[in-house]
Design a protein around this motif. Structure first.
Motif, PDB file in Angstrom:
ATOM      1  N   LEU A   1       1.499   7.944  17.363  1.00  0.00           N
ATOM      2  CA  LEU A   1       0.893   9.631  17.868  1.00  0.00           C
ATOM      3  C   LEU A   1       1.423  10.260  16.437  1.00  0.00           C
ATOM      4  O   LEU A   1       0.778  11.185  15.742  1.00  0.00           O
ATOM      5  CB  LEU A   1       1.447  10.104  18.900  1.00  0.00           C
ATOM      6  N   HIS A   2       2.862  10.334  15.960  1.00  0.00           N
ATOM      7  CA  HIS A   2       3.331  11.116  14.991  1.00  0.00           C
ATOM      8  C   HIS A   2       2.744  11.036  13.863  1.00  0.00           C
ATOM      9  O   HIS A   2       2.331  11.946  12.864  1.00  0.00           O
ATOM     10  CB  HIS A   2       4.926  11.086  15.169  1.00  0.00           C
ATOM     11  N   GLY A   3       2.577   9.552  13.233  1.00  0.00           N
ATOM     12  CA  GLY A   3       1.926   9.185  12.329  1.00  0.00           C
ATOM     13  C   GLY A   3       0.616   9.702  12.175  1.00  0.00           C
ATOM     14  O   GLY A   3       0.075   9.862  11.107  1.00  0.00           O
ATOM     15  N   GLN A   4      -0.186   9.500  13.061  1.00  0.00           N
ATOM     16  CA  GLN A   4      -1.689   9.711  13.141  1.00  0.00           C
ATOM     17  C   GLN A   4      -1.714  11.510  12.879  1.00  0.00           C
ATOM     18  O   GLN A   4      -2.694  12.000  12.168  1.00  0.00           O
ATOM     19  CB  GLN A   4      -2.300   9.632  14.646  1.00  0.00           C
ATOM     20  N   LEU A   5      -0.951  12.256  13.752  1.00  0.00           N
ATOM     21  CA  LEU A   5      -0.968  13.787  13.411  1.00  0.00           C
ATOM     22  C   LEU A   5      -0.451  13.991  12.113  1.00  0.00           C
ATOM     23  O   LEU A   5      -1.069  14.971  11.259  1.00  0.00           O
ATOM     24  CB  LEU A   5      -0.113  14.369  14.362  1.00  0.00           C
ATOM     25  N   PHE A   6       0.444  13.373  11.289  1.00  0.00           N
ATOM     26  CA  PHE A   6       0.967  13.627  10.105  1.00  0.00           C
ATOM     27  C   PHE A   6      -0.389  13.276   8.982  1.00  0.00           C
ATOM     28  O   PHE A   6      -0.639  14.101   8.083  1.00  0.00           O
ATOM     29  CB  PHE A   6       2.339  12.885   9.649  1.00  0.00           C
ATOM     30  N   GLN A   7      -0.817  12.216   9.169  1.00  0.00           N
ATOM     31  CA  GLN A   7      -1.947  11.739   8.465  1.00  0.00           C
ATOM     32  C   GLN A   7      -3.274  12.873   8.274  1.00  0.00           C
ATOM     33  O   GLN A   7      -3.827  12.912   7.416  1.00  0.00           O
ATOM     34  CB  GLN A   7      -2.153  10.436   8.444  1.00  0.00           C
ATOM     35  N   HIS A   8      -3.478  13.141   9.681  1.00  0.00           N
ATOM     36  CA  HIS A   8      -4.518  14.196  10.157  1.00  0.00           C
ATOM     37  C   HIS A   8      -4.143  15.368   9.279  1.00  0.00           C
ATOM     38  O   HIS A   8      -5.066  16.011   8.640  1.00  0.00           O
ATOM     39  CB  HIS A   8      -4.448  14.517  11.500  1.00  0.00           C
ATOM     40  N   PHE A   9      -3.095  15.853   9.210  1.00  0.00           N
ATOM     41  CA  PHE A   9      -2.591  17.127   8.483  1.00  0.00           C
ATOM     42  C   PHE A   9      -2.628  16.801   6.870  1.00  0.00           C
ATOM     43  O   PHE A   9      -3.503  17.729   6.321  1.00  0.00           O
ATOM     44  CB  PHE A   9      -1.325  17.383   8.525  1.00  0.00           C
ATOM     45  N   ILE A  10      -2.337  15.758   6.396  1.00  0.00           N
ATOM     46  CA  ILE A  10      -2.581  15.387   4.843  1.00  0.00           C
ATOM     47  C   ILE A  10      -3.670  15.150   4.364  1.00  0.00           C
ATOM     48  O   ILE A  10      -4.096  15.753   3.527  1.00  0.00           O
ATOM     49  CB  ILE A  10      -1.539  14.106   4.596  1.00  0.00           C
ATOM     50  N   ASN A  11      -4.656  14.832   5.304  1.00  0.00           N
ATOM     51  CA  ASN A  11      -6.002  14.523   5.053  1.00  0.00           C
ATOM     52  C   ASN A  11      -6.927  15.806   5.376  1.00  0.00           C
ATOM     53  O   ASN A  11      -8.183  15.850   4.934  1.00  0.00           O
ATOM     54  CB  ASN A  11      -6.596  13.667   5.576  1.00  0.00           C
ATOM     55  N   SER A  12      -6.271  16.903   5.864  1.00  0.00           N
ATOM     56  CA  SER A  12      -7.208  18.125   6.437  1.00  0.00           C
ATOM     57  C   SER A  12      -7.523  19.009   5.287  1.00  0.00           C
ATOM     58  O   SER A  12      -6.703  19.022   4.071  1.00  0.00           O
ATOM     59  CB  SER A  12      -6.286  18.768   7.166  1.00  0.00           C
ATOM     60  N   ALA A  13      -8.612  19.730   5.429  1.00  0.00           N
ATOM     61  CA  ALA A  13      -8.740  20.821   4.399  1.00  0.00           C
ATOM     62  C   ALA A  13      -7.922  21.846   4.019  1.00  0.00           C
ATOM     63  O   ALA A  13      -7.758  22.467   3.055  1.00  0.00           O
ATOM     64  CB  ALA A  13     -10.249  21.502   4.782  1.00  0.00           C
ATOM     65  N   THR A  14      -7.080  22.222   5.389  1.00  0.00           N
ATOM     66  CA  THR A  14      -5.975  23.051   5.264  1.00  0.00           C
ATOM     67  C   THR A  14      -4.841  22.640   4.054  1.00  0.00           C
ATOM     68  O   THR A  14      -4.425  23.575   3.400  1.00  0.00           O
ATOM     69  CB  THR A  14      -5.361  23.205   6.576  1.00  0.00           C
ATOM     70  N   TYR A  15      -4.534  21.103   4.174  1.00  0.00           N
ATOM     71  CA  TYR A  15      -3.289  20.959   3.303  1.00  0.00           C
ATOM     72  C   TYR A  15      -4.092  20.690   1.751  1.00  0.00           C
ATOM     73  O   TYR A  15      -3.208  21.452   0.838  1.00  0.00           O
ATOM     74  CB  TYR A  15      -3.104  19.209   3.476  1.00  0.00           C
ATOM     75  N   LYS A  16      -5.302  20.473   1.438  1.00  0.00           N
ATOM     76  CA  LYS A  16      -6.008  20.550   0.303  1.00  0.00           C
ATOM     77  C   LYS A  16      -6.142  21.968  -0.432  1.00  0.00           C
ATOM     78  O   LYS A  16      -6.111  21.974  -1.394  1.00  0.00           O
ATOM     79  CB  LYS A  16      -7.401  19.686   0.341  1.00  0.00           C
ATOM     80  N   GLN A  17      -6.271  22.824   0.396  1.00  0.00           N
ATOM     81  CA  GLN A  17      -6.418  24.124   0.050  1.00  0.00           C
ATOM     82  C   GLN A  17      -5.069  24.759  -0.501  1.00  0.00           C
ATOM     83  O   GLN A  17      -5.171  25.584  -1.349  1.00  0.00           O
ATOM     84  CB  GLN A  17      -6.788  25.128   1.223  1.00  0.00           C
ATOM     85  N   HIS A  18      -4.025  24.180   0.151  1.00  0.00           N
ATOM     86  CA  HIS A  18      -2.629  24.895  -0.108  1.00  0.00           C
ATOM     87  C   HIS A  18      -2.136  23.969  -1.137  1.00  0.00           C
ATOM     88  O   HIS A  18      -1.183  24.654  -2.011  1.00  0.00           O
ATOM     89  CB  HIS A  18      -1.823  25.002   0.982  1.00  0.00           C
ATOM     90  N   PHE A  19      -1.922  22.747  -1.350  1.00  0.00           N
ATOM     91  CA  PHE A  19      -1.353  21.871  -2.056  1.00  0.00           C
ATOM     92  C   PHE A  19      -2.263  20.706  -2.814  1.00  0.00           C
ATOM     93  O   PHE A  19      -3.049  20.379  -2.641  1.00  0.00           O
ATOM     94  CB  PHE A  19      -0.299  20.997  -1.412  1.00  0.00           C
ATOM     95  N   SER A  20      -1.770  20.759  -4.188  1.00  0.00           N
ATOM     96  CA  SER A  20      -2.806  19.809  -5.294  1.00  0.00           C
ATOM     97  C   SER A  20      -2.323  18.535  -5.213  1.00  0.00           C
ATOM     98  O   SER A  20      -2.996  17.467  -5.731  1.00  0.00           O
ATOM     99  CB  SER A  20      -2.705  20.520  -6.644  1.00  0.00           C
ATOM    100  N   LYS A  21      -1.062  18.121  -4.906  1.00  0.00           N
ATOM    101  CA  LYS A  21      -0.522  16.647  -4.759  1.00  0.00           C
ATOM    102  C   LYS A  21      -0.295  16.292  -3.590  1.00  0.00           C
ATOM    103  O   LYS A  21       0.312  17.188  -2.646  1.00  0.00           O
ATOM    104  CB  LYS A  21       0.412  16.351  -5.875  1.00  0.00           C
ATOM    105  N   PRO A  22      -0.189  14.974  -3.161  1.00  0.00           N
ATOM    106  CA  PRO A  22       0.508  14.516  -2.077  1.00  0.00           C
ATOM    107  C   PRO A  22       2.024  14.664  -2.015  1.00  0.00           C
ATOM    108  O   PRO A  22       2.769  14.905  -2.874  1.00  0.00           O
ATOM    109  CB  PRO A  22       0.174  13.005  -1.910  1.00  0.00           C
ATOM    110  N   PRO A  23       2.602  14.816  -0.628  1.00  0.00           N
ATOM    111  CA  PRO A  23       4.032  15.306  -0.296  1.00  0.00           C
ATOM    112  C   PRO A  23       4.881  13.976  -0.732  1.00  0.00           C
ATOM    113  O   PRO A  23       4.532  12.716  -0.850  1.00  0.00           O
ATOM    114  CB  PRO A  23       4.317  15.476   0.947  1.00  0.00           C
ATOM    115  N   VAL A  24       5.985  14.340  -1.126  1.00  0.00           N
ATOM    116  CA  VAL A  24       7.291  13.521  -1.253  1.00  0.00           C
ATOM    117  C   VAL A  24       8.245  13.960  -0.536  1.00  0.00           C
ATOM    118  O   VAL A  24       8.901  14.985  -0.435  1.00  0.00           O
ATOM    119  CB  VAL A  24       7.911  13.255  -2.729  1.00  0.00           C
ATOM    120  N   VAL A  25       8.996  13.103   0.387  1.00  0.00           N
ATOM    121  CA  VAL A  25      10.257  13.302   1.284  1.00  0.00           C
ATOM    122  C   VAL A  25      11.189  12.503   0.840  1.00  0.00           C
ATOM    123  O   VAL A  25      11.034  11.486   0.358  1.00  0.00           O
ATOM    124  CB  VAL A  25       9.727  13.071   2.688  1.00  0.00           C
ATOM    125  N   CYS A  26      12.404  13.280   0.754  1.00  0.00           N
ATOM    126  CA  CYS A  26      13.405  12.592   0.281  1.00  0.00           C
ATOM    127  C   CYS A  26      14.721  12.593   1.236  1.00  0.00           C
ATOM    128  O   CYS A  26      14.955  13.722   1.702  1.00  0.00           O
ATOM    129  CB  CYS A  26      14.078  13.291  -0.925  1.00  0.00           C
TER     130      CYS A  26
END
Length: 327
Positions: free
Chosen positions: A149-174
């Protein structure tokens, strides 16, 4: 209820005047520093450490090691449980966004989004679900569909129009390396990320982040004491500029020096074959106050919060949504 979940994003500057929002996970790196009598000095010292580390890595055309400064923004992601935006919401994700200020050219350059990764649902999975599942069992095991569930919610966010409106590149987590794995240095060396390391086996964290769509590579930047784990989409070495990568390294290595000094502020750097040791006494402490014991205790409380406010009340809806978004 309409189960086409949408997202809302809030931006909050992380500086010496930062105060955590009410729904911020208080174990989050940046929120934990902004509490108590030492809060402002903590934040000031942390930001100075980040800037010093950035300039040490970005040494070209930087003779006095003060050309750059890093600015940080906390990105809070609310999951809207009604597509109209008028219904309930849940604090889904919190990450950091870096910006690089070039004092020589007077530019403010976009950095990387992600860096720190904070999630109440992850707290639930690791500090409630996993612990409850293993009570009374003779050997450790992982529940079926753990992290799905967590993975699906995260990918849903990354692929959302909201993410693409705010950020030009995919995230990097360190993140930090695991203290129960052995890491072997390879011959692969990047000018900023440093030498690549490879673990002897996959960790539960790796598997969890894989369900979020993220792959991982381990690098030990020049001057670091230990490798860092970089979780990313795409091509880490070619999708991001050196300055973008340095903004993530300087930010997250600073947090790790504060919270994992036995590993990241060790007085001797990792060798070709390295196993992190949280009992290592040969390390230095930063001048920054925090309560590591409290952080571990609060993770369970925050996992229970996710269970009570999100997992249980919306269980049927979440199961339907998860099934419809399964790969």
């Amino acid at each position: 209820m309409n189960t086409d979940f949408t997202f809302a994003i809030k931006h909050l500057r992380f500086d010496e005047d930062y105060c955590p929002a009410d729904n911020t996970r208080i174990t989050t790196n940046f929120a934990n520093l902004a509490r108590g009598e030492s809060r402002q000095q903590n934040l000031r010292n942390t930001l100075a450490m980040i800037n010093n580390r950035f300039n040490a890595l970005a040494q070209w055309d930087n003779p006095t090691a003060d050309r750059y400064a890093v600015e940080l923004e906390i990105i809070s992601v609310e999951l809207l449980l009604d597509a109209s935006g008028r219904g309930n919401s849940f604090p889904a994700i919190e990450v950091l966004k870096t910006y690089i200020v070039d004092r020589k050219t007077n530019q403010r350059i976009d950095g990387i989004v992600g860096n720190n990764f904070s999630s109440y649902v992850r707290d639930y999975d690791f500090s409630v679900l996993l612990l409850d599942h293993n009570k009374g069992l003779p050997a450790f095991s992982v529940p079926d569909n753990f992290g799905e569930l967590h993975g699906q919610l995260f990918q849903h966010f990354i692929n959302s129009a909201t993410y693409k409106q705010h950020f030009s590149k995919p995230p990097v987590v360190c993140l930090s390396v695991s203290d129960n794995k052995v890491y072997q240095r390879t011959d692969n060396q990047h000018p900023v990320l440093g030498f690549e390391y490879q673990p002897n086996e996959s960790s539960l964290t790796e598997q969890y982040f894989k369900k979020m769509g993220l792959q991982v590579r381990y690098f030990m930047p020049p001057g670091s004491a230990a490798p860092l784990a970089f979780y990313f989409f795409g091509d880490l070495l070619n999708d991001y500029t050196n300055l973008e990568l340095i903004s993530t390294i300087s930010t997250m290595e600073t947090f790790q020096k504060i919270y994992r000094p036995e590993i990241y502020n060790a007085n001797a750097p990792a060798g070709p074959c390295y196993q992190p040791n949280l009992k290592n006494q040969d390390h230095s402490l930063t001048q920054i106050v925090y309560d590591r014991t409290e952080r571990s205790q609060l993770a369970i409380e925050q996992g229970r919060f996710a269970e009570e406010q999100f997992i249980k009340p919306y269980q049927h809806v979440l199961e339907q949504w998860s099934a419809s978004h399964a790969n």
